[in-house]
Design a protein around this motif. Structure first.
Motif, PDB file in Angstrom:
ATOM      1  N   SER A   2       0.803  -1.203   0.000  1.00 17.39           N
ATOM      2  CA  SER A   2       0.000   0.000   0.000  1.00 17.39           C
ATOM      3  C   SER A   2       0.846   1.268   0.000  1.00 17.39           C
ATOM      4  O   SER A   2       0.365   2.327  -0.350  1.00 17.39           O
ATOM      5  CB  SER A   2      -0.959  -0.006   1.184  1.00 17.39           C
ATOM      6  OG  SER A   2      -0.223  -0.048   2.382  1.00 17.39           O
ATOM      7  N   GLU A   3       2.123   1.187   0.374  1.00 12.04           N
ATOM      8  CA  GLU A   3       2.983   2.367   0.388  1.00 12.04           C
ATOM      9  C   GLU A   3       3.479   2.729  -0.994  1.00 12.04           C
ATOM     10  O   GLU A   3       4.046   3.788  -1.183  1.00 12.04           O
ATOM     11  CB  GLU A   3       4.194   2.153   1.312  1.00 12.04           C
ATOM     12  CG  GLU A   3       3.844   1.801   2.735  1.00 12.04           C
ATOM     13  CD  GLU A   3       3.868   0.297   2.950  1.00 12.04           C
ATOM     14  OE1 GLU A   3       4.582  -0.409   2.224  1.00 12.04           O
ATOM     15  OE2 GLU A   3       3.161  -0.171   3.840  1.00 12.04           O
ATOM     16  N   LEU A   4       3.288   1.876  -1.975  1.00 12.82           N
ATOM     17  CA  LEU A   4       3.767   2.152  -3.322  1.00 12.82           C
ATOM     18  C   LEU A   4       2.933   3.239  -3.974  1.00 12.82           C
ATOM     19  O   LEU A   4       1.728   3.317  -3.774  1.00 12.82           O
ATOM     20  CB  LEU A   4       3.692   0.897  -4.192  1.00 12.82           C
ATOM     21  CG  LEU A   4       4.602  -0.264  -3.828  1.00 12.82           C
ATOM     22  CD1 LEU A   4       4.375  -1.410  -4.792  1.00 12.82           C
ATOM     23  CD2 LEU A   4       6.059   0.151  -3.827  1.00 12.82           C
ATOM     24  N   THR A   5       3.602   4.055  -4.781  1.00 14.03           N
ATOM     25  CA  THR A   5       2.873   5.039  -5.569  1.00 14.03           C
ATOM     26  C   THR A   5       2.070   4.297  -6.636  1.00 14.03           C
ATOM     27  O   THR A   5       2.336   3.128  -6.942  1.00 14.03           O
ATOM     28  CB  THR A   5       3.838   6.017  -6.265  1.00 14.03           C
ATOM     29  OG1 THR A   5       4.590   5.297  -7.245  1.00 14.03           O
ATOM     30  CG2 THR A   5       4.762   6.700  -5.264  1.00 14.03           C
ATOM     31  N   ALA A   6       1.117   4.977  -7.223  1.00 19.29           N
ATOM     32  CA  ALA A   6       0.325   4.377  -8.299  1.00 19.29           C
ATOM     33  C   ALA A   6       1.217   3.983  -9.473  1.00 19.29           C
ATOM     34  O   ALA A   6       1.012   2.936 -10.091  1.00 19.29           O
ATOM     35  CB  ALA A   6      -0.763   5.346  -8.755  1.00 19.29           C
ATOM     36  N   LYS A  10       1.797   0.154 -10.839  1.00 20.31           N
ATOM     37  CA  LYS A  10       1.631  -0.215 -12.250  1.00 20.31           C
ATOM     38  C   LYS A  10       2.791  -1.098 -12.704  1.00 20.31           C
ATOM     39  O   LYS A  10       2.585  -2.101 -13.404  1.00 20.31           O
ATOM     40  CB  LYS A  10       1.563   1.042 -13.127  1.00 20.31           C
ATOM     41  CG  LYS A  10       1.484   0.755 -14.611  1.00 20.31           C
ATOM     42  CD  LYS A  10       1.462   2.038 -15.421  1.00 20.31           C
ATOM     43  CE  LYS A  10       1.505   1.747 -16.909  1.00 20.31           C
ATOM     44  NZ  LYS A  10       1.561   2.984 -17.709  1.00 20.31           N
ATOM     45  N   LEU A  11       4.004  -0.767 -12.282  1.00 19.79           N
ATOM     46  CA  LEU A  11       5.164  -1.594 -12.644  1.00 19.79           C
ATOM     47  C   LEU A  11       5.041  -2.991 -12.057  1.00 19.79           C
ATOM     48  O   LEU A  11       5.366  -3.981 -12.712  1.00 19.79           O
ATOM     49  CB  LEU A  11       6.466  -0.931 -12.187  1.00 19.79           C
ATOM     50  CG  LEU A  11       6.853   0.367 -12.869  1.00 19.79           C
ATOM     51  CD1 LEU A  11       8.165   0.886 -12.293  1.00 19.79           C
ATOM     52  CD2 LEU A  11       6.940   0.214 -14.376  1.00 19.79           C
ATOM     53  N   VAL A  12       4.585  -3.088 -10.812  1.00 24.64           N
ATOM     54  CA  VAL A  12       4.383  -4.398 -10.179  1.00 24.64           C
ATOM     55  C   VAL A  12       3.370  -5.207 -10.984  1.00 24.64           C
ATOM     56  O   VAL A  12       3.588  -6.386 -11.284  1.00 24.64           O
ATOM     57  CB  VAL A  12       3.916  -4.249  -8.710  1.00 24.64           C
ATOM     58  CG1 VAL A  12       3.521  -5.603  -8.126  1.00 24.64           C
ATOM     59  CG2 VAL A  12       4.999  -3.588  -7.866  1.00 24.64           C
ATOM     60  N   THR A  13       2.276  -4.588 -11.357  1.00 27.93           N
ATOM     61  CA  THR A  13       1.231  -5.269 -12.126  1.00 27.93           C
ATOM     62  C   THR A  13       1.770  -5.740 -13.474  1.00 27.93           C
ATOM     63  O   THR A  13       1.517  -6.878 -13.885  1.00 27.93           O
ATOM     64  CB  THR A  13       0.019  -4.339 -12.323  1.00 27.93           C
ATOM     65  OG1 THR A  13      -0.485  -3.996 -11.030  1.00 27.93           O
ATOM     66  CG2 THR A  13      -1.066  -5.000 -13.139  1.00 27.93           C
ATOM     67  N   LEU A  14       2.522  -4.889 -14.162  1.00 28.53           N
ATOM     68  CA  LEU A  14       3.097  -5.272 -15.455  1.00 28.53           C
ATOM     69  C   LEU A  14       4.087  -6.426 -15.312  1.00 28.53           C
ATOM     70  O   LEU A  14       4.072  -7.371 -16.110  1.00 28.53           O
ATOM     71  CB  LEU A  14       3.790  -4.067 -16.103  1.00 28.53           C
ATOM     72  CG  LEU A  14       2.894  -2.971 -16.633  1.00 28.53           C
ATOM     73  CD1 LEU A  14       3.717  -1.739 -16.998  1.00 28.53           C
ATOM     74  CD2 LEU A  14       2.115  -3.475 -17.831  1.00 28.53           C
ATOM     75  N   ALA A  15       4.951  -6.352 -14.298  1.00 28.05           N
ATOM     76  CA  ALA A  15       5.939  -7.418 -14.081  1.00 28.05           C
ATOM     77  C   ALA A  15       5.254  -8.738 -13.740  1.00 28.05           C
ATOM     78  O   ALA A  15       5.620  -9.796 -14.268  1.00 28.05           O
ATOM     79  CB  ALA A  15       6.907  -7.018 -12.966  1.00 28.05           C
ATOM     80  N   VAL A  97      14.658   1.046  -7.110  1.00 26.48           N
ATOM     81  CA  VAL A  97      14.690  -0.371  -7.468  1.00 26.48           C
ATOM     82  C   VAL A  97      13.948  -1.144  -6.388  1.00 26.48           C
ATOM     83  O   VAL A  97      14.318  -1.104  -5.217  1.00 26.48           O
ATOM     84  CB  VAL A  97      16.137  -0.908  -7.591  1.00 26.48           C
ATOM     85  CG1 VAL A  97      16.127  -2.386  -7.954  1.00 26.48           C
ATOM     86  CG2 VAL A  97      16.926  -0.103  -8.612  1.00 26.48           C
ATOM     87  N   LEU A  98      12.883  -1.837  -6.796  1.00 28.15           N
ATOM     88  CA  LEU A  98      12.081  -2.643  -5.878  1.00 28.15           C
ATOM     89  C   LEU A  98      12.183  -4.099  -6.302  1.00 28.15           C
ATOM     90  O   LEU A  98      11.951  -4.422  -7.466  1.00 28.15           O
ATOM     91  CB  LEU A  98      10.623  -2.191  -5.906  1.00 28.15           C
ATOM     92  CG  LEU A  98      10.373  -0.724  -5.536  1.00 28.15           C
ATOM     93  CD1 LEU A  98       8.943  -0.344  -5.862  1.00 28.15           C
ATOM     94  CD2 LEU A  98      10.694  -0.488  -4.084  1.00 28.15           C
TER      95      LEU A  98
END
Length: 112
Positions: A2-6, A10-15, A97-98
């Motif tokens: 929840s701390e991630l920016t939108a 989006k990058l998490v969802t794409l990956a 980098v996450l």
């Protein structure tokens, strides 16, 4: 997460989607310095091996990108030294980098 920016979410969802679609060992996504996103998965062919981050950065460079703003890597392992080097070389020291597990339940910043 929840701390991630939108934008980072989006990058998490794409990956995650790219990894799931290909069944690859890793999924990654990057946002370049112009805000464009690229997603990729590990390539593991007998004659060609490229990390998921390597695929993303190659696509960004081939598209004319001049740098990186953020990187997400979903993997069972850690950020590989070669990937950390290419992130520094192309993106500089200020790239977010996450790195997290493939399910995306644990995602944390990492030093590169």
């Amino acid at each position: 997460m929840s701390e991630l920016t939108a934008e980072d979410q989006k990058l998490v969802t794409l990956a995650r989607a790219t990894k799931a679609r290909t069944g690859a060992a890793e999924g990654a996504a990057v946002r370049d310095s112009d805000g464009r996103t690229y997603a990729g998965a590990t390539v593991d062919l007998p004659s060609l091996q490229v990390s998921a981050i390597g695929v993303c950065i190659a696509m960004a460079v081939a598209s004319g990108s001049k740098g990186l703003a953020a990187v997400v890597l979903l993997t069972e392992g850690d950020l590989a030294d070669v990937d950390a080097s290419v992130i520094r070389e192309f993106g500089g020291e200020s790239v977010t980098v996450l790195v997290g597990d493939p399910r995306g339940t644990t995602l944390a910043p990492t030093r590169h």
